[in-house]
Design a protein around this motif. Structure first.
Motif, PDB file in Angstrom:
ATOM      1  N   ILE A   1       0.869  -1.178   0.000  1.00  0.00           N
ATOM      2  CA  ILE A   1       0.000   0.000   0.000  1.00  0.00           C
ATOM      3  C   ILE A   1       0.906   1.228   0.000  1.00  0.00           C
ATOM      4  CG2 ILE A   1      -1.787   1.268   1.258  1.00  0.00           C
ATOM      5  CD1 ILE A   1      -1.941  -1.605   2.880  1.00  0.00           C
ATOM      6  N   ASN A   2       0.751   2.068  -0.990  1.00  0.00           N
ATOM      7  CA  ASN A   2       1.466   3.338  -0.978  1.00  0.00           C
ATOM      8  C   ASN A   2       0.461   4.380  -0.502  1.00  0.00           C
ATOM      9  OD1 ASN A   2       2.717   5.775  -1.420  1.00  0.00           O
ATOM     10  ND2 ASN A   2       3.702   5.095  -3.298  1.00  0.00           N
ATOM     11  N   ASP A   3       0.597   4.764   0.758  1.00  0.00           N
ATOM     12  CA  ASP A   3      -0.376   5.687   1.361  1.00  0.00           C
ATOM     13  C   ASP A   3       0.002   7.150   1.180  1.00  0.00           C
ATOM     14  OD1 ASP A   3       1.630   6.148   3.207  1.00  0.00           O
ATOM     15  OD2 ASP A   3       0.657   5.057   4.836  1.00  0.00           O
TER      16      ASP A   3
ATOM     17  N   HIS B   1      -8.159   1.615   1.499  1.00  0.00           N
ATOM     18  CA  HIS B   1      -7.163   1.750   2.547  1.00  0.00           C
ATOM     19  C   HIS B   1      -7.373   3.111   3.199  1.00  0.00           C
ATOM     20  CE1 HIS B   1      -5.263  -1.311  -0.066  1.00  0.00           C
ATOM     21  NE2 HIS B   1      -5.009  -1.832   1.109  1.00  0.00           N
ATOM     22  N   PHE B   2      -7.154   3.174   4.499  1.00  0.00           N
ATOM     23  CA  PHE B   2      -7.395   4.397   5.255  1.00  0.00           C
ATOM     24  C   PHE B   2      -6.114   4.818   5.958  1.00  0.00           C
ATOM     25  CE2 PHE B   2      -8.641   7.062   8.741  1.00  0.00           C
ATOM     26  CZ  PHE B   2      -9.671   7.828   8.217  1.00  0.00           C
ATOM     27  N   TYR B   3      -5.670   6.042   5.691  1.00  0.00           N
ATOM     28  CA  TYR B   3      -4.475   6.594   6.330  1.00  0.00           C
ATOM     29  C   TYR B   3      -4.911   7.596   7.391  1.00  0.00           C
ATOM     30  CZ  TYR B   3      -0.168   9.217   7.013  1.00  0.00           C
ATOM     31  OH  TYR B   3       0.927   9.827   7.569  1.00  0.00           O
ATOM     32  N   CYS B   4      -4.497   7.356   8.623  1.00  0.00           N
ATOM     33  CA  CYS B   4      -4.841   8.258   9.722  1.00  0.00           C
ATOM     34  C   CYS B   4      -3.813   9.389   9.776  1.00  0.00           C
ATOM     35  CB  CYS B   4      -4.876   7.522  11.059  1.00  0.00           C
ATOM     36  SG  CYS B   4      -5.284   8.615  12.442  1.00  0.00           S
ATOM     37  N   THR B   5      -4.294  10.606   9.641  1.00  0.00           N
ATOM     38  CA  THR B   5      -3.405  11.768   9.618  1.00  0.00           C
ATOM     39  C   THR B   5      -2.860  12.116  11.009  1.00  0.00           C
ATOM     40  OG1 THR B   5      -5.324  13.228   9.789  1.00  0.00           O
ATOM     41  CG2 THR B   5      -4.475  12.783   7.574  1.00  0.00           C
ATOM     42  N   SER B   6      -3.407  11.490  12.041  1.00  0.00           N
ATOM     43  CA  SER B   6      -2.931  11.747  13.393  1.00  0.00           C
ATOM     44  C   SER B   6      -1.864  10.730  13.814  1.00  0.00           C
ATOM     45  CB  SER B   6      -4.097  11.725  14.377  1.00  0.00           C
ATOM     46  OG  SER B   6      -3.645  11.943  15.686  1.00  0.00           O
ATOM     47  N   CYS B   7      -2.201   9.433  13.826  1.00  0.00           N
ATOM     48  CA  CYS B   7      -1.253   8.407  14.287  1.00  0.00           C
ATOM     49  C   CYS B   7      -0.365   7.872  13.163  1.00  0.00           C
ATOM     50  CB  CYS B   7      -1.977   7.260  14.978  1.00  0.00           C
ATOM     51  SG  CYS B   7      -3.024   6.256  13.892  1.00  0.00           S
ATOM     52  N   LYS B   8      -0.673   8.248  11.918  1.00  0.00           N
ATOM     53  CA  LYS B   8       0.114   7.879  10.735  1.00  0.00           C
ATOM     54  C   LYS B   8       0.030   6.388  10.387  1.00  0.00           C
ATOM     55  CE  LYS B   8       1.702  12.108  10.815  1.00  0.00           C
ATOM     56  NZ  LYS B   8       0.689  13.085  10.630  1.00  0.00           N
TER      57      LYS B   8
END
Length: 138
Positions: free
Chosen positions: A68-70, A94-101
């Motif tokens: 996965i290239n996030d 796919h879900f990228y969390c902008t807080s915990c990365k």
């Protein structure tokens, strides 16, 4: 997970069960989110980056994991059971969390079917959502 079960998983995917492959598979199965090669290096301090990279590439080629290239770095997560060598059949969000990365697979949310014009032939479709994961939004 016991070593015999890990060996069975690798053998089913036609992957020789070396110690490194068994350790990486065991670690990958325990992950709640996708992991980068740097994350694996931190877990396996005595291992060599090239060996880890080759292990991940073998797993990916055989349909055991997918990359996965996030937008930040390439990460890896377990595939669903029906993925095979050179054919990943787990097209999902796919879900990228902008807080915990962290990057999460959301297998229940399938990617939409895209109809391309003319003789265009899609080889891959990647869909990344960004925001706050359950833990960070609470």
């Amino acid at each position: 997970m016991n070593t015999h079960r890990l060996e069975d998983i690798l053998i089913t995917k036609q992957i020789s069960p070396t110690n490194m492959r068994l350790m990486v598979l065991d670690h990958m199965l325990k992950q709640q989110s996708a992991i980068s090669i740097t994350g694996l290096e931190n877990e396996f301090e005595r291992s060599d980056r090239i060996t880890l990279y080759r292990t991940l590439k073998t797993f990916e080629k055989k349909g055991l994991i997918h990359s996965i290239n996030d937008g930040t770095v390439t990460k890896y997560a377990m595939c669903e059971d029906h993925c095979t060598e050179n054919h990943h059949a787990d097209s999902h969000l796919h879900f990228y969390c902008t807080s915990c990365k962290e990057t999460f697979c959301l297998p229940r949310i399938k990617t939409p079917e895209i109809k391309l014009p003319g003789s265009f032939k899609m080889q891959e479709l990647s869909l990344i959502a960004r925001g706050l994961c359950e833990k960070c939004s609470a």
